[in-house]
Write a protein that holds these residues in place. Sequence first.
Motif, PDB file in Angstrom:
ATOM      1  N   LEU A 144      -0.010   8.016 -25.060  1.00  0.00           N
ATOM      2  CA  LEU A 144       0.198   6.739 -24.748  1.00  0.00           C
ATOM      3  C   LEU A 144       0.731   6.570 -23.288  1.00  0.00           C
ATOM      4  O   LEU A 144       1.417   7.425 -22.797  1.00  0.00           O
ATOM      5  CB  LEU A 144       1.474   6.371 -25.876  1.00  0.00           C
ATOM      6  CG  LEU A 144       1.380   6.384 -27.295  1.00  0.00           C
ATOM      7  CD1 LEU A 144       2.515   5.877 -27.859  1.00  0.00           C
ATOM      8  CD2 LEU A 144       0.091   5.652 -27.716  1.00  0.00           C
ATOM      9  N   ASP A 145       0.286   5.485 -22.639  1.00  0.00           N
ATOM     10  CA  ASP A 145       1.028   5.125 -21.324  1.00  0.00           C
ATOM     11  C   ASP A 145       1.912   3.864 -21.768  1.00  0.00           C
ATOM     12  O   ASP A 145       1.740   2.903 -22.465  1.00  0.00           O
ATOM     13  CB  ASP A 145      -0.094   4.322 -20.591  1.00  0.00           C
ATOM     14  CG  ASP A 145      -1.265   5.395 -20.272  1.00  0.00           C
ATOM     15  OD1 ASP A 145      -1.016   6.502 -20.119  1.00  0.00           O
ATOM     16  OD2 ASP A 145      -2.493   4.953 -20.038  1.00  0.00           O
ATOM     17  N   VAL A 146       3.322   4.318 -21.392  1.00  0.00           N
ATOM     18  CA  VAL A 146       4.341   3.219 -21.488  1.00  0.00           C
ATOM     19  C   VAL A 146       4.939   2.699 -20.364  1.00  0.00           C
ATOM     20  O   VAL A 146       5.137   3.752 -19.307  1.00  0.00           O
ATOM     21  CB  VAL A 146       5.436   4.047 -22.360  1.00  0.00           C
ATOM     22  CG1 VAL A 146       6.657   2.875 -22.794  1.00  0.00           C
ATOM     23  CG2 VAL A 146       4.846   4.323 -23.878  1.00  0.00           C
ATOM     24  N   ALA A 147       5.099   1.542 -20.384  1.00  0.00           N
ATOM     25  CA  ALA A 147       5.828   0.777 -18.943  1.00  0.00           C
ATOM     26  C   ALA A 147       6.417  -0.345 -19.439  1.00  0.00           C
ATOM     27  O   ALA A 147       5.867  -1.220 -20.038  1.00  0.00           O
ATOM     28  CB  ALA A 147       4.972   0.613 -17.744  1.00  0.00           C
ATOM     29  N   ASP A 148       7.489  -0.651 -18.793  1.00  0.00           N
ATOM     30  CA  ASP A 148       8.281  -1.944 -19.059  1.00  0.00           C
ATOM     31  C   ASP A 148       8.657  -2.226 -20.404  1.00  0.00           C
ATOM     32  O   ASP A 148       8.545  -3.273 -20.962  1.00  0.00           O
ATOM     33  CB  ASP A 148       7.574  -3.027 -18.316  1.00  0.00           C
ATOM     34  CG  ASP A 148       8.478  -4.377 -18.347  1.00  0.00           C
ATOM     35  OD1 ASP A 148       9.718  -4.147 -18.121  1.00  0.00           O
ATOM     36  OD2 ASP A 148       7.944  -5.516 -18.406  1.00  0.00           O
ATOM     37  N   GLY A 149       8.866  -0.992 -21.183  1.00  0.00           N
ATOM     38  CA  GLY A 149       9.245  -1.125 -22.685  1.00  0.00           C
ATOM     39  C   GLY A 149       7.963  -1.558 -23.469  1.00  0.00           C
ATOM     40  O   GLY A 149       8.088  -1.895 -24.796  1.00  0.00           O
ATOM     41  N   GLN A 150       6.672  -1.415 -23.119  1.00  0.00           N
ATOM     42  CA  GLN A 150       5.638  -1.518 -23.894  1.00  0.00           C
ATOM     43  C   GLN A 150       4.583  -0.415 -23.744  1.00  0.00           C
ATOM     44  O   GLN A 150       4.502   0.217 -22.587  1.00  0.00           O
ATOM     45  CB  GLN A 150       4.681  -2.983 -23.603  1.00  0.00           C
ATOM     46  CG  GLN A 150       5.831  -4.162 -23.937  1.00  0.00           C
ATOM     47  CD  GLN A 150       5.207  -5.457 -23.533  1.00  0.00           C
ATOM     48  OE1 GLN A 150       4.557  -5.790 -22.282  1.00  0.00           O
ATOM     49  NE2 GLN A 150       5.072  -6.529 -24.486  1.00  0.00           N
ATOM     50  N   VAL A 151       3.660  -0.492 -24.726  1.00  0.00           N
ATOM     51  CA  VAL A 151       2.467   0.480 -24.612  1.00  0.00           C
ATOM     52  C   VAL A 151       1.393  -0.282 -23.897  1.00  0.00           C
ATOM     53  O   VAL A 151       0.873  -1.328 -24.149  1.00  0.00           O
ATOM     54  CB  VAL A 151       1.884   0.809 -26.025  1.00  0.00           C
ATOM     55  CG1 VAL A 151       0.738   1.730 -25.796  1.00  0.00           C
ATOM     56  CG2 VAL A 151       2.963   1.624 -26.859  1.00  0.00           C
ATOM     57  N   THR A 152       1.294   0.342 -22.783  1.00  0.00           N
ATOM     58  CA  THR A 152       0.179  -0.149 -21.568  1.00  0.00           C
ATOM     59  C   THR A 152      -1.143   0.311 -21.979  1.00  0.00           C
ATOM     60  O   THR A 152      -2.075  -0.043 -21.418  1.00  0.00           O
ATOM     61  CB  THR A 152       0.594  -0.339 -20.126  1.00  0.00           C
ATOM     62  OG1 THR A 152       0.792   1.238 -20.063  1.00  0.00           O
ATOM     63  CG2 THR A 152       1.869  -1.000 -19.984  1.00  0.00           C
ATOM     64  N   GLY A 153      -1.146   1.646 -22.590  1.00  0.00           N
ATOM     65  CA  GLY A 153      -2.534   2.181 -22.383  1.00  0.00           C
ATOM     66  C   GLY A 153      -2.533   3.342 -23.693  1.00  0.00           C
ATOM     67  O   GLY A 153      -1.575   3.892 -24.057  1.00  0.00           O
ATOM     68  N   ILE A 154      -3.681   3.559 -24.364  1.00  0.00           N
ATOM     69  CA  ILE A 154      -3.867   4.366 -25.441  1.00  0.00           C
ATOM     70  C   ILE A 154      -5.139   5.119 -25.045  1.00  0.00           C
ATOM     71  O   ILE A 154      -6.302   4.745 -25.148  1.00  0.00           O
ATOM     72  CB  ILE A 154      -3.867   3.685 -26.725  1.00  0.00           C
ATOM     73  CG1 ILE A 154      -2.578   3.125 -27.012  1.00  0.00           C
ATOM     74  CG2 ILE A 154      -4.149   5.097 -27.870  1.00  0.00           C
ATOM     75  CD1 ILE A 154      -2.916   2.063 -28.196  1.00  0.00           C
TER      76      ILE A 154
END
Length: 309
Positions: free
Chosen positions: A273-283
């Motif tokens: 998982l890519d996580v940024a700003d409290g959200q999953v941005t990429g899988i």
Amino acid sequence: MRPGDSTDEGLLDELRPTAFAIAYRMLGSVSEAEDVVQESLLRVHQSLQSGEEIASPKAYVATVTTRLAINELRSARVRRERYVGDWLPEPLVADSTDDPASHAETADSLSLAMLVLLESLSPEQRAVLLLHDVFGYGYGEITAIVGKSEDNVRQLAARARRHVTERRPRFQTSREQQQALAQRFFAAARAGDLAGLESLLAHDVELRGDGGGKVPALGRSLHGRSRVAHTLANWLHALARFPEVTMSPAEVNGAAGAVFRDGQDRVLGVWALDVADGQVTGIHSIVNPDKLGHLGPVGDALAIIRDAR
């Protein structure tokens, strides 16, 4: 370091993590990196045996490893242009038996998102950026490694850094926040909670899959919260038909992820998982069996799919 020193073997063991850290970040492939590391250490050994004095073994192995990795990356790019579907790096899982990631100086430079981004740089840009920004080499030292003038090295670094900065997420998330969000994500995944999954995804989230033409995977990346959430829900609904298949949270390339295994504890796939700003941005979903062998025995995903028909 004087040749013939009784600690030669110990020295090579000490240099191995440094060589792997550079080679893996340069190539995004465990198997290719290990080949480069073996050749680099062999050259160090041969230099010592031939009577050469090495003032700084670490600098020496960094130079040899970087040059070999640049050459390997040039040929690897030709192969990757013919790759079936999306090409993703081979994942490093922190709880594997032999974990090269434990020697990583900077986890961020290990993330799959960063390694994919580095693929868009030239081999020289990639080398200069990693050596300076990740491993802390000065521009003067890098000139000797890559064989270019200091002005050229600075220009390569500036262009590479600008390219990476423009494409990286603006908001960073702490390790604790990443883990907490990942726990919620995988809990929703296990429960088949579509609304819960969707609420954790960024509006422009990207889902990428790498089957290498050997295991069914996405033909191309998907974008958008709704499309990705529905695709994940469909995948997980299909997996629910195979109670022997487990999904275990794991640290993948220094970030949150999961490993899928069959009933005999063989690896079937890895999610990161890519996580940024409290959200999953990429899988990133890696199911190509050729990219999983370093994690242990690999299961037969195709056989599982056939048995379900």
